[in-house]
Write an enzyme that holds these catalytic residues in place. Structure first.
Site, PDB file in Angstrom:
ATOM      1  CB  SER A 286      -1.140   0.049   0.958  1.00  0.00           C
ATOM      2  OG  SER A 286      -0.468   0.134   2.364  1.00  0.00           O
TER       3      SER A 286
ATOM      4  CE  LYS B 131      -3.158   1.506   4.958  1.00  0.00           C
ATOM      5  NZ  LYS B 131      -2.937   0.874   3.634  1.00  0.00           N
TER       6      LYS B 131
END
Ligand SMILES: Nc1ncnc2c1ncn2[C@@H]1O[C@H](COP(=O)(O)OP(=O)(O)OP(=O)(O)O)[C@@H](O)[C@H]1O
Ligand SMILES: [Mg+2]
Lengths: 875, 116
Positions: free
Chosen positions: A752, A795
């Protein structure tokens, strides 16, 4: 090749490069920086020098030991009788020596080159504090000790000595003016039966843990020291040194020739200490009428037995009484037929054994255990869904969907009471309420509650127990927990199921699988109990921080319920409605006495905590409230205490964290990423640097394979599209580049960070700075696609916490935005991207792409086909 | 069964510490281009009293520091704080080692170890 190295030369006695010059003593005396002695002292100094340099060393130094001190070696040494204490190998012990002969022995030893002597413990307890011990007063096995410090004072000598090796006295050489003997160095205790040693070791560890629970005020260094000593021999000697087992036991430990014997003594000694501690505690809390009558009686009887033993009362009658007592219990106990038969058989065996036999005790403990297990005991479930809802709300703020799912499960249980209990598994970052939800469920159902921590458990036997063949074997944790709560249908929390270990001692996960399997667990067989126990009525709830380490078959057996972190607004509410009222109550204050302003709570959240859950927050609030409670209790304040930001700072000290974690400005080559972690999520900075004249890509920061590949893809994409980004391809070709992802607790195996790396690279190649208020996440492909990633909520929450204002996310993750709390969503600008070009455009302060890519539309060239779904996975 | 502060039995150590089996002189290790330098703090050691051996990737040092002072007639110890004891130390290296040279200067023992 000449193998004759210098040190070999040296070993042969040739001077080689040995720079320790003999003459430094005599000829070169002035180079040894000593001043010339003053006139009137000349004689005195000269005399001492003469002594130092004379060749005729005294008799004592002749007794020099050349070879290593190892088993079987004989030494002739002065003997120091020890009162009330046994010194073990490696222990450092202070001693004060006052008796005449003892002093003489120490004087003798201190005058030798190696400062060795032998310590032996005096047998008798009698001590007039004066008379010297004789050869017949001491044990035959003692310890070789080295004097580390020696200090003579007026009437005694203070010593610090260290134990080195066990020795046996072979022959007394003299009794006057001090004891002296020939001793033989003994070998280290050896292992007789490895399995037995292993079992004892584990049991001792269990006991030590129990003891720790009983002694909350034990010094933490000592605790650490004990826990970190893995070698059973050293651990035994260490325990013998720090705990007071009594002289006789300690001497037996020193004399033990096998590790088996040594561990058995240690085991028995610790078990005894614990038993005593437990009896005392129970009896102490008796006044609070907490113990049932029968239990009390049991403990009193134990004590009585102990007292009788001390008084030397007839062993046999005690034995009979014990058997009788067990028989009576057995008759009245509610046991399944199979269990009753087995128990009767064991009781008959026990009757035939004398009570000095170890088997007698093994059987007694076993029977007591069996009689205490809740074979048929149940609590009545109260299954009122509305009430359950009320209790869940009473204990926990928010978590709407989680509560809904819990209620759904309970509804099923209610509809079909005979169906197997569902096994729930709460997964989420620390401190979000997994364990406490479990407790709420127990409360709502009116069930008993027990917790088993699986973290770090590597051994199947910890769950399932040891076979009863070894002294000190015990049932596993499951059975222990059931005995503790006294019913067969408790809520059992299996904490940290994701931290289960596995090694050669067996796989606890597979044992757990059996325990959780409704087809098997109605007849769970613990190795120790060795009778089928019905676990099917237990309501199991597991908790974990991460889903991925949980073995697939286990995962399949459980209903997974995900919890994610809380936003600041949610934390504020949890604090206001739950944590603060709870702390106020626990500290004996009332809302008339203390108030914490909303600003102050926000300030505490942002400056003293950095977490997805609320554990730090709870602790910090507890600290605040405690401090006020303390002041109130001391009568220092009487009016209501309002805690505002100022006051909070005053009470808590300077802030630990600063919410301005996002940097004001990023240097060229740095981009902000977001990562998912077990603790909920973090932002991270990816750094790139050019390596002029180098070539290729260098990566540091403990990156996993996947991450390395995405870094390569990022670089290649920029290279092949250099023109589009205004990058000179020559720059890429002629320079190496170094990418660094700062180390930390962040797992770097996922893809990611792809977009972040691409952005950092674009920055270093263009020389332009990345916007510092922007964080990004997304996987990339070589063709420039941005693929969706996992952990979006964590996140984004982390970015928000860190003070980020803009977030770049893959377009395919857009739908997950609805899981993100309102307040966070409002505080951030989101940019959804499908291609690297979009990322770069959004990430830079100015538009550096030459092509005019429309940011919002996210239009692609349409060249690339849809991404196959198997690529769309990170977590 | 001893009465009294039974609760503190576990809690109060009998003033005993645990330490290495024998004395452990401090050592520094330096990486050099073709090997290593080990520097050990060993003042007062005599050259007959220690031994070095090398095997594969290991260097093993053992010895004893003796007190040559207190065994002189006419000097009576009042306070002794310097450790006189046996010691053992094993050094592990990433590669096989071989040649070596030993020097002793200002109380430090220098061992030069070459990569094989
Ligand atoms: N939504 C909530 N409302 C009220 N209190 C909460 C909430 N979430 C957590 N808490 C409180 O926070 C504390 C920590 O929660 P808990 O011990 O259950 O965390 P956990 O998820 O089990 O963490 P870990 O993974 O570290 O075991 C508890 O005191 C709990 O009551
Ligand atoms: Mg927990």
């Amino acid at each position: 090749m000449n193998k004759q190295t210098d040190f070999e030369l040296f070993a042969q006695g040739k001077e080689a490069n040995f720079v320790c010059k003999e003459e430094s003593r005599e000829e070169n005396a002035d180079s040894n920086y000593e001043d010339d002695p003053e006139e009137e002292h000349e004689d005195f100094v000269a005399e001492i020098r003469r002594l130092l340099n004379s060749d005729d060393e005294s008799e004592k130094s002749k007794n020099q030991q050349k070879e290593a001190i190892s088993a079987g070696k004989r030494l002739e040494l002065p003997v120091l009788p020890l009162r009330k204490t046994v010194i073990f190998p490696e222990a450092i012990v202070p001693l004060v020596v006052g008796r005449k002969k003892s002093k003489a022995a120490v004087e003798e030893a201190i005058g030798t080159e190696e400062k060795l002597l032998v310590g032996v413990t005096v047998k008798s307890e009698e001590d007039d504090g004066e008379s010297d011990a004789s050869t017949s007063d001491v044990y035959q096995v003692g310890i070789l000790i080295n004097i580390k410090k020696f200090l003579r004072s007026e009437d005694n000598i203070q010593l610090i000595v260290q134990g080195i090796e066990r020795v046996r006295i072979i022959e007394w050489v003299q009794e006057e003016p001090f004891l002296k003997a020939t001793v033989e160095v003994l070998p280290l205790p050896h292992v007789r039966e490895p399995e037995q040693v292993e079992a004892l070791k584990r049991n001792i560890n269990d006991l030590i843990r129990q003891a720790f629970d009983l002694i909350p005020n034990m010094p933490p260094e000592l605790r650490m020291n004990i826990l970190s000593t893995a070698d059973p021999l050293r651990l035994s000697y260490f325990l013998g040194s720090v705990l007071d087992f009594g002289k006789e036991q300690e001497q037996k430990m020193l004399e033990a020739e096998t590790l088996d014997d040594l561990l058995m003594i240690v085991h028995a000694a610790i078990a005894r200490e614990i038993e005593i501690l437990q009896i005392r505690m129970k009896i102490a809390s008796d006044t609070q009428s907490e113990i049932e009558k029968s239990q009390r009686e049991y403990f009193l009887r134990q004590q009585l037995k102990q007292i009788k033993k001390e008084l030397g009362e007839d062993e046999e009658s005690i034995e009979k009484a014990e058997v009788g007592e067990l028989r009576k219990k057995l008759e009245t106990a509610d046991l399944p037929e199979e269990v009753r038969l087995e128990a009767e058989r064991e009781l008959k065996r026990m009757e035939k054994l004398p009570n000095i036999s170890p088997d007698y005790h093994v059987i007694r403990t076993y029977l007591e255990y069996i009689l205490e297990l809740p074979w048929n005991k149940l609590t009545e479930d109260k299954l009122d869904l509305e009430e359950t809802r009320r209790i869940l709300d009473e204990d926990h703020y928010g978590l709407e969907d989680v509560k809904e799912r819990i209620l759904e499960f309970l509804a099923v249980v209610k509809l079909r009471p005979d169906s197997k209990s569902p096994i729930l598994c709460f997964v989420g970052p620390p401190g979000v309420g997994k364990t406490s939800l479990g407790m709420s469920i127990a409360r709502a159902l009116g069930r008993k509650f027990e917790r088993i921590s699986l973290g770090g458990m590597r051994d199947e036997a910890e769950l399932r127990g040891h076979r009863r063949t070894y002294v000190g074997s015990m049932p596993g944790r499951i059975i222990q927990a059931l005995r503790k709560c006294g019913v067969k249908n408790p809520v059992l929390i299996l904490d940290e199921i994701d931290k289960l270990g596995m090694d050669f001692r067996g796989d606890p996960a597979s044992a757990l699988l059996e325990i959780l399997d409704p087809a098997q667990n109605h007849s769970f067989r613990d190795n120790y109990i060795n009778l089928p126990f019905d676990l099917s009525k237990v309501f199991f709830i597991a908790t974990a921080n991460q889903l991925s380490p949980i073995p697939m078959p286990l995962r399949d057996r459980m209903e997974i319920i995900q919890l994610s972190g809380y936003s600041e607004a949610e934390k504020l509410n949890i604090a206001k409605k739950y944590l603060i009222p709870r702390q106020i109550k626990e500290n004996g204050l009332s809302v008339e006495q203390i108030e914490i302003t909303e600003d102050a709570i926000r300030f505490v959240i942002s400056s003293y905590t950095r977490e997805a859950g609320v554990r730090q927050l709870e602790r910090t609030i507890a600290k605040l409230v405690r401090k006020i409670a303390f002041r109130v209790a001391r009568g220092e304040v009487s009016e209501k205490q309002i805690i505002d930001i100022q006051k909070a700072k005053e009470l808590l000290g300077s802030p630990v964290f600063y919410s301005e974690e996002a940097r004001k400005e990023l240097p060229v080559g740095v981009a902000t990423g977001m990562a998912w972690t077990e603790a909920g999520g973090e932002i991270l900075f990816v750094e790139a640097a050019l390596l002029p004249g180098g070539n290729g890509l260098m990566l540091t920061g403990h990156l996993g394979e996947v991450m390395k590949e995405s870094a390569q893809a990022a670089r290649s994409y920029l290279w092949s599209h250099a023109k589009d980004f205004g990058i000179d391809p020559e720059l890429i070709k002629t320079n190496g580049v170094h990418l660094h992802v700062p180390a930390g607790a962040i797992p770097k195996d996922g893809p990611s960070a792809g977009v972040t790396m691409a952005t950092a690279l674009a920055s270093i190649y263009t020389g332009k700075k990345v916007r510092s208020d922007t964080a990004m996440t997304g996987e990339i492909t070589l063709s420039g696609q941005v693929l969706p990633i996992g952990g979006v909520k964590e996140k984004v929450l982390a970015a928000h916490r860190a003070g980020i204002k803009r977030v770049i996310l893959p377009k395919k993750n857009e739908s997950e935005l609805e899981n993100i709390p309102e307040d966070v969503r409002r505080g951030l600008e989101f940019v959804f991207v499908e291609r690297i070009d979009d990322v770069i455009k959004a990430a830079f302060q100015e538009n550096i792409t030459q092509k005019d890519i429309q940011q919002e539309s996210g239009k692609t060239d349409g060249v690339f086909a849809e991404v196959p779904s198997e690529f769309v996975a990170e977590k | 069964m001893k009465e009294g502060n039974i609760f503190f039995k576990f809690a109060v150590p009998k003033e005993v510490r645990f330490a290495a089996r024998s004395w452990d002189p401090a050592a520094d290790i330096y990486d050099a281009s073709d090997g290593w330098l080990i520097k050990i703090e060993l003042p007062g050691i005599s050259r007959d009293d220690f031994e070095i051996s090398i095997k594969d990737k290991k260097l093993y040092l053992s010895g004893v520091r003796r007190d040559k002072t207190s065994c002189r007639e006419g000097l009576v110890p009042r306070q002794v704080e310097i450790t006189y004891s046996r010691f053992e130390k094993t050094f592990f290296f990433p590669d096989e080692i071989e040649e070596s040279k030993v020097e002793y200067q200002d109380g430090f023992l220098y061992i030069y170890v070459k990569r094989h």
